[in-house]
Design a protein around this motif. Structure first.
Motif, PDB file in Angstrom:
ATOM      1  N   SER A  75      84.741  24.233  -8.867  1.00 62.84           N
ATOM      2  CA  SER A  75      86.018  23.524  -8.832  1.00 62.84           C
ATOM      3  C   SER A  75      87.166  24.507  -9.015  1.00 62.84           C
ATOM      4  CB  SER A  75      86.072  22.430  -9.894  1.00 62.84           C
ATOM      5  OG  SER A  75      85.965  22.990 -11.173  1.00 62.84           O
ATOM      6  N   TYR A  76      88.272  24.185  -8.382  1.00 61.09           N
ATOM      7  CA  TYR A  76      89.520  24.919  -8.507  1.00 61.09           C
ATOM      8  C   TYR A  76      90.612  23.878  -8.710  1.00 61.09           C
ATOM      9  CZ  TYR A  76      86.682  28.364  -6.044  1.00 61.09           C
ATOM     10  OH  TYR A  76      85.669  29.201  -5.666  1.00 61.09           O
ATOM     11  N   ASP A  77      91.318  23.968  -9.819  1.00 60.30           N
ATOM     12  CA  ASP A  77      92.331  22.986 -10.175  1.00 60.30           C
ATOM     13  C   ASP A  77      91.708  21.595 -10.156  1.00 60.30           C
ATOM     14  OD1 ASP A  77      94.316  24.958 -10.513  1.00 60.30           O
ATOM     15  OD2 ASP A  77      94.735  24.950  -8.372  1.00 60.30           O
ATOM     16  N   LEU A  78      92.186  20.727  -9.283  1.00 62.83           N
ATOM     17  CA  LEU A  78      91.649  19.358  -9.224  1.00 62.83           C
ATOM     18  C   LEU A  78      90.618  19.177  -8.117  1.00 62.83           C
ATOM     19  CD1 LEU A  78      94.962  17.370  -9.788  1.00 62.83           C
ATOM     20  CD2 LEU A  78      93.212  17.952 -11.480  1.00 62.83           C
ATOM     21  N   ASP A  79      90.414  20.202  -7.284  1.00 64.16           N
ATOM     22  CA  ASP A  79      89.455  20.122  -6.185  1.00 64.16           C
ATOM     23  C   ASP A  79      88.112  20.684  -6.630  1.00 64.16           C
ATOM     24  OD1 ASP A  79      91.427  19.144  -4.511  1.00 64.16           O
ATOM     25  OD2 ASP A  79      91.924  21.117  -3.693  1.00 64.16           O
ATOM     26  N   GLY A  80      87.038  20.086  -6.129  1.00 63.46           N
ATOM     27  CA  GLY A  80      85.724  20.594  -6.473  1.00 63.46           C
ATOM     28  C   GLY A  80      84.636  19.996  -5.606  1.00 63.46           C
ATOM     29  N   ILE A  81      83.499  20.671  -5.600  1.00 63.46           N
ATOM     30  CA  ILE A  81      82.324  20.208  -4.862  1.00 63.46           C
ATOM     31  C   ILE A  81      81.105  20.459  -5.735  1.00 63.46           C
ATOM     32  CG2 ILE A  81      80.834  20.569  -2.848  1.00 63.46           C
ATOM     33  CD1 ILE A  81      83.303  21.321  -1.263  1.00 63.46           C
ATOM     34  N   CYS A  82      80.193  19.503  -5.725  1.00 60.51           N
ATOM     35  CA  CYS A  82      78.936  19.652  -6.443  1.00 60.51           C
ATOM     36  C   CYS A  82      77.814  19.357  -5.456  1.00 60.51           C
ATOM     37  CB  CYS A  82      78.880  18.680  -7.618  1.00 60.51           C
ATOM     38  SG  CYS A  82      77.427  18.879  -8.646  1.00 60.51           S
ATOM     39  N   LEU A  83      76.808  20.212  -5.440  1.00 59.12           N
ATOM     40  CA  LEU A  83      75.666  20.061  -4.537  1.00 59.12           C
ATOM     41  C   LEU A  83      74.438  19.650  -5.331  1.00 59.12           C
ATOM     42  CD1 LEU A  83      74.027  20.505  -1.889  1.00 59.12           C
ATOM     43  CD2 LEU A  83      73.886  22.919  -2.523  1.00 59.12           C
ATOM     44  N   PHE A  84      73.823  18.554  -4.919  1.00 57.99           N
ATOM     45  CA  PHE A  84      72.538  18.114  -5.463  1.00 57.99           C
ATOM     46  C   PHE A  84      71.517  18.195  -4.343  1.00 57.99           C
ATOM     47  CE2 PHE A  84      75.368  16.257  -8.462  1.00 57.99           C
ATOM     48  CZ  PHE A  84      74.662  16.076  -9.640  1.00 57.99           C
ATOM     49  N   VAL A  85      70.290  18.562  -4.693  1.00 56.12           N
ATOM     50  CA  VAL A  85      69.219  18.637  -3.709  1.00 56.12           C
ATOM     51  C   VAL A  85      68.139  17.648  -4.111  1.00 56.12           C
ATOM     52  CG1 VAL A  85      67.502  20.134  -2.648  1.00 56.12           C
ATOM     53  CG2 VAL A  85      69.712  21.077  -3.323  1.00 56.12           C
ATOM     54  N   GLY A  86      67.759  16.765  -3.198  1.00 63.72           N
ATOM     55  CA  GLY A  86      66.703  15.792  -3.457  1.00 63.72           C
ATOM     56  C   GLY A  86      65.409  16.223  -2.794  1.00 63.72           C
ATOM     57  N   ARG A  87      64.315  16.108  -3.534  1.00 63.93           N
ATOM     58  CA  ARG A  87      63.010  16.486  -2.970  1.00 63.93           C
ATOM     59  C   ARG A  87      61.953  15.524  -3.477  1.00 63.93           C
ATOM     60  NH1 ARG A  87      59.457  18.730  -6.468  1.00 63.93           N
ATOM     61  NH2 ARG A  87      60.276  19.378  -8.475  1.00 63.93           N
ATOM     62  N   ARG A  88      60.817  15.504  -2.793  1.00 62.99           N
ATOM     63  CA  ARG A  88      59.681  14.716  -3.248  1.00 62.99           C
ATOM     64  C   ARG A  88      59.036  15.429  -4.427  1.00 62.99           C
ATOM     65  NH1 ARG A  88      59.483  10.846   0.273  1.00 62.99           N
ATOM     66  NH2 ARG A  88      59.817  11.221   2.475  1.00 62.99           N
ATOM     67  N   LYS A  89      58.473  14.659  -5.337  1.00 57.78           N
ATOM     68  CA  LYS A  89      57.881  15.224  -6.548  1.00 57.78           C
ATOM     69  C   LYS A  89      56.776  16.223  -6.259  1.00 57.78           C
ATOM     70  CE  LYS A  89      58.877  11.240  -9.421  1.00 57.78           C
ATOM     71  NZ  LYS A  89      58.327  10.141 -10.202  1.00 57.78           N
ATOM     72  N   ASP A  90      56.034  16.006  -5.167  1.00 57.68           N
ATOM     73  CA  ASP A  90      54.874  16.856  -4.875  1.00 57.68           C
ATOM     74  C   ASP A  90      55.146  17.926  -3.818  1.00 57.68           C
ATOM     75  OD1 ASP A  90      55.186  15.109  -2.770  1.00 57.68           O
ATOM     76  OD2 ASP A  90      53.063  14.657  -2.569  1.00 57.68           O
ATOM     77  N   ASN A  91      56.428  18.160  -3.479  1.00 53.64           N
ATOM     78  CA  ASN A  91      56.748  19.091  -2.406  1.00 53.64           C
ATOM     79  C   ASN A  91      58.068  19.794  -2.716  1.00 53.64           C
ATOM     80  OD1 ASN A  91      57.373  20.387   0.006  1.00 53.64           O
ATOM     81  ND2 ASN A  91      56.690  18.684   1.272  1.00 53.64           N
ATOM     82  N   PRO A  92      58.087  21.131  -2.727  1.00 55.65           N
ATOM     83  CA  PRO A  92      59.327  21.836  -3.047  1.00 55.65           C
ATOM     84  C   PRO A  92      60.372  21.825  -1.930  1.00 55.65           C
ATOM     85  CG  PRO A  92      57.593  23.398  -2.551  1.00 55.65           C
ATOM     86  CD  PRO A  92      56.951  22.040  -2.568  1.00 55.65           C
ATOM     87  N   THR A  93      59.993  21.428  -0.714  1.00 56.98           N
ATOM     88  CA  THR A  93      60.944  21.401   0.391  1.00 56.98           C
ATOM     89  C   THR A  93      61.912  20.242   0.211  1.00 56.98           C
ATOM     90  OG1 THR A  93      59.280  22.334   1.862  1.00 56.98           O
ATOM     91  CG2 THR A  93      61.180  21.278   2.896  1.00 56.98           C
TER      92      THR A  93
END
Length: 137
Positions: free
Chosen positions: A14-32
Motif C-alpha cells: 500500500s501507498y497512502d490510501l491505495d493498496g493491493i493484496c494478493l491471495f492465492v487459493g489452492r486445493r488442500k492436496d495440491n500445491p498448484t
C-alpha cells in the motif's frame, strides 16, 4: 468447494490510501494454485476496463484487460478473481497465472480513476516464489 483453502497471503502493498493484496487459493492436496484474488483498494472507475501487465526487469512479459463487476458502493476494496489458467481474447491464448507470477518481478495495474484520470499501481513480486514454496517445507 470444501477442498479449496486460502493457502497464502502472498503479498500486500500500500501507498497512502491505495493498496493491493494478493491471495492465492489452492486445493488442500495440491500445491498448484487454483485461483488468484487481488483485493484492490484503488479509486477505480468500474465502467472502464483495467489492465494487468506482468513485467520482468521492466520488460513486458504478458498482460490482459479485465473489468470489475458493479458494486452497490463505488468504494473498494474491489475483488478481481481469476482462475489459474485464463484465456486471453481475441486469439484465445491460455495464460497460466502461476507461471506469470513466477517468471515476473512486478505486476502493473493500469486503471481509470473515478475522476477520469489514468493511473497505475506497481505491485512487486519480490520473494513470491520463495514465500509460496516455504509453506510446503
Amino acid at each position: 468447494m470444501n477442498d479449496i483453502e486460502i493457502s497464502y497471503v502472498a503479498k500486500s502493498i500500500s501507498y497512502d490510501l491505495d493498496g493491493i493484496c494478493l491471495f492465492v487459493g489452492r486445493r488442500k492436496d495440491n500445491p498448484t494454485p487454483v485461483e488468484f484474488y487481488y483485493f484492490l483498494e484503488l479509486d477505480i472507475d468500474l465502467t472502464q476496463a483495467a489492465t494487468i501487465s506482468f513485467l520482468k526487469r521492466g520488460l513486458l512479459q504478458i498482460g490482459f484487460n479485465f473489468t470489475l463487476p458493479s458494486q452497490e458502493s463505488n468504494q473498494g476494496p474491489y475483488i478481481a478473481k481469476f482462475p489459474n489458467v485464463i484465456t486471453i481474447p481475441p486469439i484465445g491464448y491460455p495464460l497460466n497465472l502461476f507461471e506469470a507470477h513466477i517468471h515476473s518481478d512486478t505486476i502493473v495495474f493500469n486503471y481509470t480513476a473515478q475522476n477520469g484520470t489514468k493511473k497505475e499501481f506497481r505491485f512487486s513480486l519480490a520473494g513470491f516464489n520463495e514465500k509460496y514454496l516455504e509453506q510446503f517445507v
